[in-house]
Design a protein around this motif. Structure first.
Motif, PDB file in Angstrom:
ATOM      1  N   ALA A  29     -38.894   7.318 -13.489  1.00 38.26           N
ATOM      2  CA  ALA A  29     -37.634   7.377 -13.255  1.00 38.26           C
ATOM      3  C   ALA A  29     -37.708   8.466 -13.678  1.00 38.26           C
ATOM      4  O   ALA A  29     -37.375   9.782 -14.130  1.00 38.26           O
ATOM      5  N   MET A  30     -37.653   8.106 -15.111  1.00 41.28           N
ATOM      6  CA  MET A  30     -37.584   9.091 -16.429  1.00 41.28           C
ATOM      7  C   MET A  30     -38.870  10.353 -16.643  1.00 41.28           C
ATOM      8  O   MET A  30     -38.493  11.706 -16.711  1.00 41.28           O
ATOM      9  N   TYR A  31     -39.745   9.943 -15.927  1.00 41.10           N
ATOM     10  CA  TYR A  31     -41.161  10.768 -15.770  1.00 41.10           C
ATOM     11  C   TYR A  31     -40.962  11.589 -14.673  1.00 41.10           C
ATOM     12  O   TYR A  31     -41.325  12.711 -14.861  1.00 41.10           O
ATOM     13  N   ALA A  32     -40.454  10.699 -13.707  1.00 44.20           N
ATOM     14  CA  ALA A  32     -40.205  12.045 -12.350  1.00 44.20           C
ATOM     15  C   ALA A  32     -39.267  12.930 -12.674  1.00 44.20           C
ATOM     16  O   ALA A  32     -39.067  14.136 -11.494  1.00 44.20           O
ATOM     17  N   ALA A  33     -37.790  12.429 -13.188  1.00 44.06           N
ATOM     18  CA  ALA A  33     -37.280  13.776 -13.901  1.00 44.06           C
ATOM     19  C   ALA A  33     -37.851  14.657 -14.400  1.00 44.06           C
ATOM     20  O   ALA A  33     -37.490  15.746 -14.344  1.00 44.06           O
ATOM     21  N   LYS A  34     -38.228  14.158 -15.593  1.00 40.99           N
ATOM     22  CA  LYS A  34     -38.774  15.536 -16.082  1.00 40.99           C
ATOM     23  C   LYS A  34     -40.206  16.248 -15.235  1.00 40.99           C
ATOM     24  O   LYS A  34     -40.095  17.420 -15.214  1.00 40.99           O
ATOM     25  N   ARG A  35     -40.465  15.781 -14.540  1.00 38.11           N
ATOM     26  CA  ARG A  35     -41.500  16.872 -13.435  1.00 38.11           C
ATOM     27  C   ARG A  35     -40.590  17.566 -12.387  1.00 38.11           C
ATOM     28  O   ARG A  35     -40.951  18.973 -12.607  1.00 38.11           O
ATOM     29  N   ARG A  36     -39.382  16.996 -12.392  1.00 41.16           N
ATOM     30  CA  ARG A  36     -38.399  17.695 -11.222  1.00 41.16           C
ATOM     31  C   ARG A  36     -37.678  19.060 -12.705  1.00 41.16           C
ATOM     32  O   ARG A  36     -37.310  20.432 -11.795  1.00 41.16           O
ATOM     33  N   GLY A  37     -37.559  18.692 -13.844  1.00 40.57           N
ATOM     34  CA  GLY A  37     -37.110  19.546 -14.894  1.00 40.57           C
ATOM     35  C   GLY A  37     -35.983  20.331 -14.598  1.00 40.57           C
ATOM     36  O   GLY A  37     -35.038  20.183 -13.391  1.00 40.57           O
ATOM     37  N   GLY A  38     -35.514  20.840 -15.889  1.00 47.49           N
ATOM     38  CA  GLY A  38     -33.871  21.309 -16.013  1.00 47.49           C
ATOM     39  C   GLY A  38     -33.543  19.616 -16.059  1.00 47.49           C
ATOM     40  O   GLY A  38     -32.158  20.624 -15.144  1.00 47.49           O
ATOM     41  N   GLY A  39     -33.735  19.332 -16.893  1.00 49.40           N
ATOM     42  CA  GLY A  39     -32.471  18.493 -16.917  1.00 49.40           C
ATOM     43  C   GLY A  39     -32.164  17.464 -15.512  1.00 49.40           C
ATOM     44  O   GLY A  39     -30.781  17.247 -15.205  1.00 49.40           O
ATOM     45  N   ALA A  40     -32.558  16.996 -14.647  1.00 51.62           N
ATOM     46  CA  ALA A  40     -32.693  16.338 -14.054  1.00 51.62           C
ATOM     47  C   ALA A  40     -32.143  14.774 -14.071  1.00 51.62           C
ATOM     48  O   ALA A  40     -32.866  14.860 -15.557  1.00 51.62           O
ATOM     49  N   VAL A  41     -31.161  14.241 -13.118  1.00 49.44           N
ATOM     50  CA  VAL A  41     -31.091  12.476 -13.032  1.00 49.44           C
ATOM     51  C   VAL A  41     -32.361  11.981 -12.517  1.00 49.44           C
ATOM     52  O   VAL A  41     -31.949  12.376 -10.437  1.00 49.44           O
ATOM     53  N   VAL A  42     -33.193  10.712 -12.566  1.00 48.93           N
ATOM     54  CA  VAL A  42     -33.249   9.976 -11.015  1.00 48.93           C
ATOM     55  C   VAL A  42     -33.125   8.832 -11.222  1.00 48.93           C
ATOM     56  O   VAL A  42     -33.634   8.591 -12.306  1.00 48.93           O
ATOM     57  N   CYS A  43     -32.275   8.157 -10.118  1.00 48.01           N
ATOM     58  CA  CYS A  43     -32.989   6.323  -9.984  1.00 48.01           C
ATOM     59  C   CYS A  43     -33.927   6.183  -9.631  1.00 48.01           C
ATOM     60  O   CYS A  43     -34.026   6.676  -8.509  1.00 48.01           O
ATOM     61  N   TYR A  44     -34.566   5.160  -9.974  1.00 45.91           N
ATOM     62  CA  TYR A  44     -35.633   3.996  -9.967  1.00 45.91           C
ATOM     63  C   TYR A  44     -34.996   4.050  -7.985  1.00 45.91           C
ATOM     64  O   TYR A  44     -34.580   3.443  -7.802  1.00 45.91           O
ATOM     65  N   GLU A  45     -36.685   4.346  -7.627  1.00 41.97           N
ATOM     66  CA  GLU A  45     -36.463   3.259  -6.202  1.00 41.97           C
ATOM     67  C   GLU A  45     -37.730   2.768  -6.026  1.00 41.97           C
ATOM     68  O   GLU A  45     -38.870   2.490  -6.943  1.00 41.97           O
ATOM     69  N   PRO A  46     -37.851   2.068  -5.145  1.00 39.96           N
ATOM     70  CA  PRO A  46     -39.019   1.224  -4.887  1.00 39.96           C
ATOM     71  C   PRO A  46     -41.047   1.637  -4.949  1.00 39.96           C
ATOM     72  O   PRO A  46     -42.080   1.266  -6.033  1.00 39.96           O
ATOM     73  N   GLY A  47     -41.110   2.479  -4.069  1.00 40.20           N
ATOM     74  CA  GLY A  47     -41.633   4.291  -4.074  1.00 40.20           C
ATOM     75  C   GLY A  47     -42.168   4.311  -5.449  1.00 40.20           C
ATOM     76  O   GLY A  47     -43.549   4.670  -5.581  1.00 40.20           O
ATOM     77  N   LEU A  48     -41.449   4.657  -6.281  1.00 37.29           N
ATOM     78  CA  LEU A  48     -41.478   5.085  -7.477  1.00 37.29           C
ATOM     79  C   LEU A  48     -42.587   4.204  -8.748  1.00 37.29           C
ATOM     80  O   LEU A  48     -41.495   3.538  -9.072  1.00 37.29           O
ATOM     81  N   ILE A  49     -43.984   4.016  -9.178  1.00 41.86           N
ATOM     82  CA  ILE A  49     -45.021   3.734  -9.743  1.00 41.86           C
ATOM     83  C   ILE A  49     -44.948   4.082 -10.775  1.00 41.86           C
ATOM     84  O   ILE A  49     -45.002   5.326 -11.182  1.00 41.86           O
ATOM     85  N   SER A  50     -44.527   3.336 -12.153  1.00 38.58           N
ATOM     86  CA  SER A  50     -44.925   3.866 -13.598  1.00 38.58           C
ATOM     87  C   SER A  50     -46.363   4.163 -13.288  1.00 38.58           C
ATOM     88  O   SER A  50     -46.902   2.647 -13.388  1.00 38.58           O
ATOM     89  N   LEU A  51     -46.743   5.162 -13.790  1.00 41.34           N
ATOM     90  CA  LEU A  51     -48.613   5.052 -14.830  1.00 41.34           C
ATOM     91  C   LEU A  51     -48.481   4.175 -15.472  1.00 41.34           C
ATOM     92  O   LEU A  51     -49.195   3.276 -15.501  1.00 41.34           O
ATOM     93  N   VAL A  52     -47.416   3.539 -16.501  1.00 40.31           N
ATOM     94  CA  VAL A  52     -48.137   2.179 -17.406  1.00 40.31           C
ATOM     95  C   VAL A  52     -48.367   1.598 -16.486  1.00 40.31           C
ATOM     96  O   VAL A  52     -49.306   0.501 -17.146  1.00 40.31           O
TER      97      VAL A  52
END
Length: 200
Positions: A29-52
């Protein structure tokens, strides 16, 4: 200063997952927030897959290392009193041919988990020594280069040979190389590490 925030709320089926899994999901979720930029907050959803957690990542990283696709970027280290650059830090950067830019946190973690960390460390070390020797020769500026080494390497007697080889191959004075131990892992055996540190 802005923060990119990733959240995971353990409820429903997620309530029983391990702490490590929750942290990986928050990371995604944090990487997704970084991609959005501007101090975004993203809550994890099942479709969000971590590269790790991408099972193909280690294979693609190994291939990228073989092809020389892992690049090295340089971040200046500045003395605050006069704002002069006194050294640079070598930072591994990888753009995966399939997935695009991969955050260092993801591929370094994958390398540590799968035994690729030695190859990654040695690749960055060699590139950093090569580039710094060329920079010093062309500019005459005696900068040092800082290179991150995984703590697990301090149990590897081959580390000393890898450092000596990179320095001699590129003609870089040993005093111009600073090895930094990454904070992502613990020193596995302090007793084994001492002779390696003394040799370095």
């Amino acid at each position: 200063v802005r923060a990119s925030i990733g959240l995971v709320v353990p409820d429903g089926p997620d309530a029983a997952v391990s702490a490590e899994s929750l942290l990986r999901r928050a990371d995604a979720a944090m990487y997704a927030a970084k991609r959005r930029g501007g101090g975004a907050v993203v809550c994890y959803e099942p479709g969000l897959i971590s590269l790790v957690d991408d099972p193909g990542l280690p294979t693609r990283l190994a291939e990228a290392l073989r092809r020389g696709d892992v690049e090295v970027a340089y971040q200046p280290i500045v003395r605050l009193s006069d704002r002069s650059t006194v050294a640079v830090e070598a930072l591994a950067r990888w753009t995966d041919r399939e997935r695009g830019p991969v955050p260092p946190e993801a591929f370094v973690t994958a390398a540590e988990r799968t035994g690729l960390i030695d190859a990654l460390d040695d690749h960055v070390l060699d590139r950093a020594c090569r580039d710094m020797a060329a920079l010093r020769a062309n500019s005459g500026i005696p900068l040092a280069v800082h290179v991150n080494i995984s703590a697990t390497r301090l149990a590897d007697p081959g580390l000393v040979a890898a450092v000596e080889s990179a320095l001699s191959r590129h003609g870089l004075p040993a005093a111009s190389l600073v090895l930094e131990i990454t904070e992502t892992s613990m020193v596995p055996d302090v007793d084994a590490a001492m002779p390696i540190l003394q040799a370095l």
